[in-house]
Every structure is written in C-alpha cells, then in structure tokens.
Write a protein that holds these residues in place. Structure first.
Motif, short mmCIF file in Angstrom:
data_model
loop_
_atom_site.label_atom_id
_atom_site.label_comp_id
_atom_site.label_asym_id
_atom_site.label_seq_id
_atom_site.Cartn_x
_atom_site.Cartn_y
_atom_site.Cartn_z
N LEU A 15 32.16 41.29 28.86
CA LEU A 15 31.93 42.08 27.65
C LEU A 15 30.64 41.67 26.93
O LEU A 15 30.03 42.47 26.23
N ASN A 16 30.20 40.43 27.13
CA ASN A 16 28.93 40.01 26.53
C ASN A 16 27.73 40.55 27.28
O ASN A 16 26.65 40.67 26.71
N ASN A 17 27.89 40.82 28.58
CA ASN A 17 26.70 41.14 29.39
C ASN A 17 26.53 42.61 29.72
O ASN A 17 25.40 43.05 29.92
N VAL A 18 27.61 43.39 29.79
CA VAL A 18 27.40 44.79 30.15
C VAL A 18 26.87 45.55 28.93
O VAL A 18 27.17 45.23 27.78
N LYS A 19 26.02 46.54 29.22
CA LYS A 19 25.46 47.36 28.14
C LYS A 19 25.91 48.81 28.27
O LYS A 19 26.25 49.45 27.29
N SER A 20 25.90 49.34 29.50
CA SER A 20 26.31 50.74 29.68
C SER A 20 27.66 50.79 30.38
O SER A 20 27.93 50.02 31.31
N ILE A 21 28.53 51.68 29.89
CA ILE A 21 29.88 51.81 30.46
C ILE A 21 30.16 53.28 30.71
O ILE A 21 30.11 54.10 29.78
N ALA A 22 30.43 53.61 31.98
CA ALA A 22 30.88 54.97 32.30
C ALA A 22 32.40 54.96 32.26
O ALA A 22 33.04 54.14 32.92
#
Lengths: 194, 426
Positions: A15-22
C-alpha cells in the motif's frame, strides 16, 4: 507466501508503494462495496481506474470506465479484483499479458484462487487474497479504529488529522501478523469442514 | 521496522490510544458531545451509508468509546469491539443480531442472577427462548441443541461460586451445531482468561466489574472474535442478507471478519439505543490501564482469604477454584493459571440466618450488589441477587440459603481476614 496470514509489513509495503490501481468489477452502484472501496482509495490519493465492460461510457468519480485491462493507456501497479473466486483466473491471465507487468494482484474480501495466485507469483507479482485494501489501509493507518476495530498497531506519536485526498502514514508499530490467532483458527476450521 | 508482539500490560496502557490529533493531549480526551460536524454533504452521505470511517452521533460511536473498544478488542485478541451502556445491554445487542422470535439460545445454568432474569423473562417476551444446560455436564449442551438453536452462552468464571467453565469442550459443541459460542468473560477479565483462544466467537463483558475495576462506572462491551462465518447457511440474516436500513448492504460481505461488531453497532446500538457515556468510557479506560496489577492482587488476596475460610470453624465449605482440593481446580490450572479470580462463595454452618448476620457484622467489606471493585464486597445471594429464583433454582445456580458471596478487593489481605474473623465470631 502464506496466504492465510499476511505479515503487516507485506501489506504495508504494497500500500505504500503502489500508485495506480485498476479495479476489476468496480460498480457505479453506491451501495456496493467496490464503489466505496474505489472512492476511499481515490480519496487517499491512488490513481484509480474502474474496469467493467458493462459500464463503458460512464465514469466513477470522474474516472472513465474501461472494458478490460488491455484498454488502460498507462502502466498499472496493482489490480484489485472485485469478482467471485471462480472469475479470478481469466483476470490474472489477462494481467500477465500486460506490458509492463503489474506489480500486485489483489483479490477482494471473500475471493481466493490459489492456482491463479501461484501463476501470478511465478511471474514475479505479489499477491494478496481475501482482503480489502480499504480495510487494510484504514487498519494500518488506524483510521478504522474509529469503528472500534482492532488495528493491531500502536503509536505514541501525534496523528495528523485526516482530510480528503490525504495519504495517511501506514508506518505504525504492528503487533501480531496479518491476522489474529482467532482468524487463523477460523480459516483452519473452514478447511477442516470442507 | 520490527513487528513484535507487545505484552498484555503494554496493550492495557496503549492499545487504541494515541495522542489526540488536534491538541496533542496524551490522555484520551472525553469527547463530551452528542454529534460531529460533517465535512460536506457527500461526507455525510458516506458516513450514513457506512461507506466511510468516521463519527456521526454519540449513540452510534464516539472517539472516546472507540479507544476503549480497540483496547478491549486487543486485550481479548478479537477483531473489533463495541462498547455499550452495561453488560446487560451487551447481551441484548448481541442476541438481537442472532435471534428472531421462536429462536433459542442454550445458556449455562450457572450464570449471574441478573442474566438468568434477563434471559428468562425479558427475552422471553421477545419470543427468544432459552434452554438451560449444566456446564459441569457437557452432554447437557449437546442434548439441548435443536434446529432453532442460534447460539450458546456461558460465563468463563461463573457467578456466583467462581466455578471454571470448560470453554473448549462447549466450543466443540457449538462448532458441531454450527452456532457461535458467546462467553461472558466479566469475572475473569482477559488478564486471567482469553476465551477467544479457547474457541469463543463472541466475548461480552460487564465493564463495570474488573475491567473498570473501581466501582464507579457502568459499561458493557461486545468483542468480535472474527471467527464465525455468518453467511454459511442463511441462519443469521442480520449479517448475511441485504439490509434495507442501509440500501441493501450485506454486513458480512462488506466488513469481513469484524462484521459482527459492525452489525451490533449499526443495527443494534443505533436502533436500540443503549449507548455508553464517553465519560464512563474514560473512567473505564483509566481503570484498564492498571488491570494486570489489580487483577493479580485481587487473585492473590482471594486465595489467602479462601485458605483462611477453609479452616474456619464456622464455615462448612469454600468454593474457590484456586484451592487444591476444589472441584474446579484442574480447570483453573488449565484456563486461569495466574489465579482463580476474586469472586467466590462459601457456606456457613449456621445457614440462612448466619449469612444475614455475617453481612451485618462485617466492618470493612461492603454489603452491596456488585463485584470487581477495588473494595472488598459481600452479599448473601439467597436474600438479594438470587432472591427471585425458587429454592431449587437457587441451589442449581450456586446460591443456596447458607451461601455467602465475596468479591475480594485490593486492600491488605491481613485486614480482610481479620474483618471476616471478627464477623464470624460475633
């Protein structure tokens, strides 16, 4: 990876590292869990992309629906699958054809497909199953404590006041792993009865 | 960053509490307000629709109460908790999520007299039936299971005699029957027994007793273990079916392993109304910070008093699981090795009249209907808490006419023993 009990640091690093979520299976219906998970994650600053062939032409919080992962015009860090366990595999297979590959496959609360997880992990992806990213974000930031939920974290630091669009710190001291002992037992009981 | 499991005493002080975001206050503030301002209309709608975390109205939740809830959930090893106005309110709210008219619970016959009354009379009026079983005979729970059974209810350490319940054996009956096990952990507190580790699905407390610990504030709490699958066979529609109160949300689908605590809050507390005052939550939180210290002293004193009484010429029997010869000593060593609690009974050779006399002769013990206070307390159940039961039911629930109940406080044990000795000789 033990998919029965995730270490908090594993979830925290995702959760700290992802920026885009499909979000596959995102619904525009405002009483569906996918709708409010989408909205929450968007408000916490993630670049959210709703994926649902039934709603192409519409938008969710200003973000246009796309029909499939292949229709997304930018790299995706994480795919959050809001589908039943039986519909997971085709989504994972589609995800593994993307270039660049996504970094994380996340299956929603109630959804689990160990074969699909293995396939994604052997391609180098991280996998989370049967969890909600909204709940995990709320738990690790302790925002969910407002609902009397055991965040299983402690902090002696003054917390910032959460506002719309603000990222919260997930870096509190955890106690215990990704699940309580009780949840482990529940999972075990379920296995024993099936 | 290392994840290590803090000990019980650290959790008792810290879990759920962090410095106040607005002021930096280190102690948990008492948010003495009825309601909370919304950011905007969308925020309000999200909160009402259960789509966002946040505060609306103190009947549904309060930041002070939330600290208490998270702390007790952490101490019990549950996923979430809900604080309510009293232990009785906790039982009402729990059963409202589980039972419809015509449904049943199986309850241990050895229960707090107030719970026996609540189940027998008040709940019967709702069409919720109770089948009584004997915690000393596990088969009696199995025999009581019917297609209408929706839950099993026991006390970990049972009032009034301080008997220890074989939680794991009864949890096995509940699992086989496909119903949740509810454990009232009031007399043990999580310092002595953590029922979730032994198979409980729901834990309830009267916070009024050892958790608050100072005899100054009523409160109750419901802890969700996160272990029960509410959607398995449609037996629990409050959790598995779309809720018309919330535009068709299914509670378990939406909230996963803390769904039961959420149901208790948004369907139970919201609509039934037994909210805990934030002031009481603050008092109870302060009490919990010293729970491990107090509880050990309670147990150590109780054991010394029980040993003294067991050799006293005016006493015919002492029921204290911490005594080596006691019927429940083996269960105590298994479930509550740190101590057998501080509530127990003993019998007087002089019968009912001797019980009444003892109570009136004591100078340090207070004669009142509570347990789990810093002060030592005494009551004669047959003439008070259990007086509404008939004689046979009194005996079955451990409150025969010659029986006196003590709740041992944290005074010096020598003073407690001296007070009992003079009163027994008077």
């Amino acid at each position: 990876m033990n998919h029965d009990a995730y270490d908090d640091n594993y979830i925290r690093s995702i959760l700290n590292n992802v920026k885009s979520i499909a979000m596959v299976g995102a619904s525009p219906v405002n009483v569906r869990p996918s709708y409010f998970a989408f909205k929450y994650l968007a408000q916490r600053g993630y670049d959210m992309i709703p994926v649902n062939p039934g709603h192409v032409g519409k938008a969710l919080m200003g973000k246009p629906f796309v029909a499939s992962l292949a229709d997304i015009d930018r790299p995706i860090d994480m795919i959050d699958i809001f589908r039943n366990s039986s519909h997971i595999m085709p989504v994972v297979e589609e995800a593994l054809k993307l270039s660049p590959l996504p970094k994380v496959i996340w299956m929603q609360l109630g959804a689990r497909d160990d074969a699909a997880a293995e396939k994604a992990e052997s391609a180098g992806l991280k996998v989370v199953m049967n969890r909600c990213p909204k709940i995990e974000y709320g738990r690790l930031s302790s925002e969910i404590s407002w609902m009397g939920v055991n965040s299983r974290t402690l902090s002696s630091k003054r917390a910032p006041i959460p506002t719309q669009g603000m990222r919260l710190s997930l870096n509190r001291t955890s106690f215990g792993g990704g699940q309580t002992a009780a949840s482990d037992r529940a999972a075990k009981n379920k296995t024993e009865t099936t | 960053m290392t994840d290590r499991l803090p000990g019980f005493s650290t959790l008792a002080v810290h879990a759920g509490a962090q410095p106040d975001p607005t002021t930096g206050a280190r102690a948990t503030p008492i948010y003495q307000t009825t309601s909370f301002v919304f950011n905007d209309a969308d925020h309000a709608a999200s909160l009402f629709g259960l789509q966002a975390f946040g505060n609306i109205y103190t009947r549904i939740g309060s930041p002070t109460n939330a600290v208490l809830e998270e702390r007790v959930a952490a101490l019990e090893g549950g996923t979430a908790a809900l604080a309510v106005a009293s232990g009785h309110a906790a039982q009402l709210v729990v059963l409202q999520q589980l039972l419809k008219p015509g449904d049943e619970i199986i309850a241990a016959r050895k229960l707090y007299g107030g719970s026996i009354n609540q189940f027998t009379h008040a709940f019967k009026a709702f069409g919720w039936n109770v089948a009584w079983a004997d915690p000393d005979e596990i088969e009696s729970f199995e025999r009581a299971v019917t297609p209408h059974t929706k839950a099993i209810f026991i006390e970990s350490i049972a009032n009034p005699a301080g008997s220890i319940t074989d939680i794991e054996a009864i949890a096995a009956v509940a699992r086989k029957a496909g119903v949740p096990l509810i454990v009232d952990n009031t007399l043990a507190s999580p310092y002595l027994i953590k029922p979730i580790d032994h198979g409980a699905d729901i834990v309830v407390h009267s916070l009024t007793k050892f958790l608050g610990g100072h005899g100054n504030s009523l409160g109750g709490i419901i802890v969700d273990a996160g272990t029960f699958d509410w959607s398995k066979d449609n037996k629990y529609p409050m959790l598995s079916e779309p809720r018309p109160e919330y535009h068709g949300i299914r509670i378990q689908e939406t909230f996963g392993n803390f769904a039961f605590a959420i149901a208790c809050r948004v369907l139970g507390l919201r609509d039934l109304g037994p909210a805990l005052s934030p002031f009481n939550a603050f008092m109870i939180l302060t009490g919990i910070e010293t729970l491990p210290l107090r509880m050990q002293k309670h147990c150590d004193n109780a054991k010394a008093v029980a040993e003294f009484l067991s050799t006293h010429p005016a006493v015919s029997a002492v029921n204290y699981a911490g005594l080596p010869g006691d019927k429940y000593n083996a269960l105590q060593r298994k479930y509550a090795p740190k101590g057998a609690g501080a509530v127990f009974t003993f019998s007087l050779k002089g019968g009912y009249d001797a019980g009444v006399n003892l109570v009136s002769n004591l100078k340090l013990f207070s004669h009142l209907a509570n347990v789990g206070d810093t002060r030592s307390l005494v009551i004669h159940p047959a003439s008070t808490t259990h007086s509404q039961l008939d004689d046979a039911a009194k005996v079955k629930s451990g409150a025969a006419p010659e029986v006196v109940r003590l709740s041992i406080g944290i005074e010096d044990k020598e003073d407690l023993i001296a007070d009992l000795d003079q009163a027994l000789r008077a």
